[in-house]
Scaffold this active site. Structure first.
Site, PDB file in Angstrom:
ATOM      1  CG  MET A 134      -1.988  -1.306   1.131  1.00  0.00           C
ATOM      2  SD  MET A 134      -2.997  -1.467  -0.241  1.00  0.00           S
ATOM      3  CE  MET A 134      -4.252  -0.160   0.001  1.00  0.00           C
ATOM      4  CG  HIS A 158      -5.956  -1.361  -8.194  1.00  0.00           C
ATOM      5  ND1 HIS A 158      -5.728  -0.518  -7.103  1.00  0.00           N
ATOM      6  CD2 HIS A 158      -7.182  -0.695  -8.685  1.00  0.00           C
ATOM      7  CE1 HIS A 158      -6.515   0.523  -6.916  1.00  0.00           C
ATOM      8  NE2 HIS A 158      -7.648   0.454  -7.866  1.00  0.00           N
TER       9      HIS A 158
HETATM   10  C1  GAR Z   1      -6.110  -6.835  -2.201  1.00  0.00           C
HETATM   11  O1  GAR Z   1      -7.590  -6.527  -2.309  1.00  0.00           O
HETATM   12  C2  GAR Z   1      -5.322  -6.108  -3.417  1.00  0.00           C
HETATM   13  O2  GAR Z   1      -6.042  -6.036  -4.681  1.00  0.00           O
HETATM   14  C3  GAR Z   1      -5.215  -4.567  -2.644  1.00  0.00           C
HETATM   15  O3  GAR Z   1      -5.054  -5.062  -1.162  1.00  0.00           O
HETATM   16  C4  GAR Z   1      -5.486  -6.061  -0.891  1.00  0.00           C
HETATM   17  C5  GAR Z   1      -4.388  -7.008  -0.273  1.00  0.00           C
HETATM   18  O4  GAR Z   1      -5.022  -8.070   0.315  1.00  0.00           O
HETATM   19  N1  GAR Z   1      -4.486  -3.988  -3.076  1.00  0.00           N
HETATM   20  C6  GAR Z   1      -4.503  -2.674  -3.404  1.00  0.00           C
HETATM   21  O5  GAR Z   1      -5.519  -2.091  -2.965  1.00  0.00           O
HETATM   22  C7  GAR Z   1      -3.264  -1.803  -4.075  1.00  0.00           C
HETATM   23  N2  GAR Z   1      -3.688  -0.471  -3.992  1.00  0.00           N
HETATM   24  P1  GAR Z   1      -3.979  -9.304   0.609  1.00  0.00           P
HETATM   25  O6  GAR Z   1      -2.993  -8.889   1.580  1.00  0.00           O
HETATM   26  O7  GAR Z   1      -4.800 -10.322   1.346  1.00  0.00           O
HETATM   27  O8  GAR Z   1      -3.288  -9.866  -0.559  1.00  0.00           O
END
Ligand code: GAR
Length: 266
Positions: A134, A158
């Site tokens: 992030m 994303h």
């Molecule tokens: C996921 O939904 C991914 O798409 C999002 O964070 C989450 C991580 O989940 N990414 C973003 O928003 C990037 N801007 P995870 O840690 O369980 O893989």
């Protein structure tokens, strides 16, 4: 024939996408191996997944760096080779009027990124996969990972159907807007915010029974399939870049790199 690729991963949270990638490597779905997992937070629960699979992991405390610079902007120096003018001219996140804010932002991020690069460069890797990382990456970092600017090798997942809803809460923004279709996107990183060439997308319906929580659940289930699929295409050398230029319906001229997917490996 696909080559065995070495994948570095960066995470900030629970790491369920990281898990999907590790599993796909272990089952042979991706001809690859995760060689390190890095994070901007030592407490990221996903780091434990790396440990469980015997993958080296590390973290760089972004928050401490940002806090220290906010308290005293002269307390830390830019990393070697950092050129603010160059970074500002490449980035497409801040408008020119936001110059001062942009400078503070890029300085703190580049200091953190220099540490990240130092840790990452202890490993050889072919692909850097952002899996819920992030933090915005600056041109300073991107140019040091993409040593060949024609062959980008940082990809991201994303939680929206880009170019709709870039930013930090893709599913929330999709749900609150009242969209009837949600989705996720895997794309290469460029100098903007979630603007890079799109590799793959998945969508799902949103009905009146859905809540933000159920939208997230549906989305994540798609992500866990989409991300390994896109990494497999990368490993199979099936992603081809094409430079395009066109006039949008609002009259603006657009230059863009797009990804075409070859049916067979090159
Ligand atoms: C996921 O939904 C991914 O798409 C999002 O964070 C989450 C991580 O989940 N990414 C973003 O928003 C990037 N801007 P995870 O840690 O369980 O893989």
């Amino acid at each position: 024939m696909s080559r065995k690729i070495r994948i570095g991963a960066l995470i900030s949270g629970g790491g369920t996408n990281l898990q999907a990638i590790i599993d796909a490597c272990e089952t042979g779905n991706i001809n690859g191996e995760v060689v390190f997992v890095g994070s901007d937070r030592a407490e990221a629960p996903g780091l434990e997944r790396a440990t469980r699979h015997g993958i080296p992991s590390f973290s760089v405390d972004y928050r401490a760096i940002i806090r220290r610079l906010k308290a005293d902007p002269t307390s830390m120096s830019p990393p070697a080779g950092f050129d603010m003018g160059e970074v500002l001219s490449r980035q497409t996140i801040f408008a020119p009027v936001e110059g001062e804010r942009a400078k503070g932002f890029f300085l703190s991020r580049a200091i953190a990124e220099a540490e990240l690069l130092e840790r990452m460069n202890r490993y050889e890797f072919d692909l850097l996969a952002l899996a819920g990382f992030m933090r915005t990456l600056t041109p300073y970092f991107i140019d040091r990972v993409n040593r060949d600017s024609d062959l980008p090798r940082i990809i991201n997942i994303h939680p929206s159907l880009l170019p709709a809803f870039p930013g930090t809460d893709g599913y929330g923004d999709t749900f609150r807007y009242g969209c009837k279709i949600g989705g996720c996107t895997v794309h290469f990183i460029d100098y903007g915010e979630d603007t890079g060439p799109i590799i793959g997308q998945r969508s799902f319906p949103i009905t009146s029974e859905d809540t933000l929580e159920s939208v997230r659940e549906k989305g994540l289930a798609e992500e866990w399939e989409l991300y390994p699929e896109c990494i497999r295409l990368f490993a199979e050398n099936r992603l081809e870049f094409a430079a395009t230029e066109y006039t949008r319906s609002d009259g603006r001229r657009v230059r863009r790199t797009i990804v075409n997917i070859r049916n067979t490996s090159a």
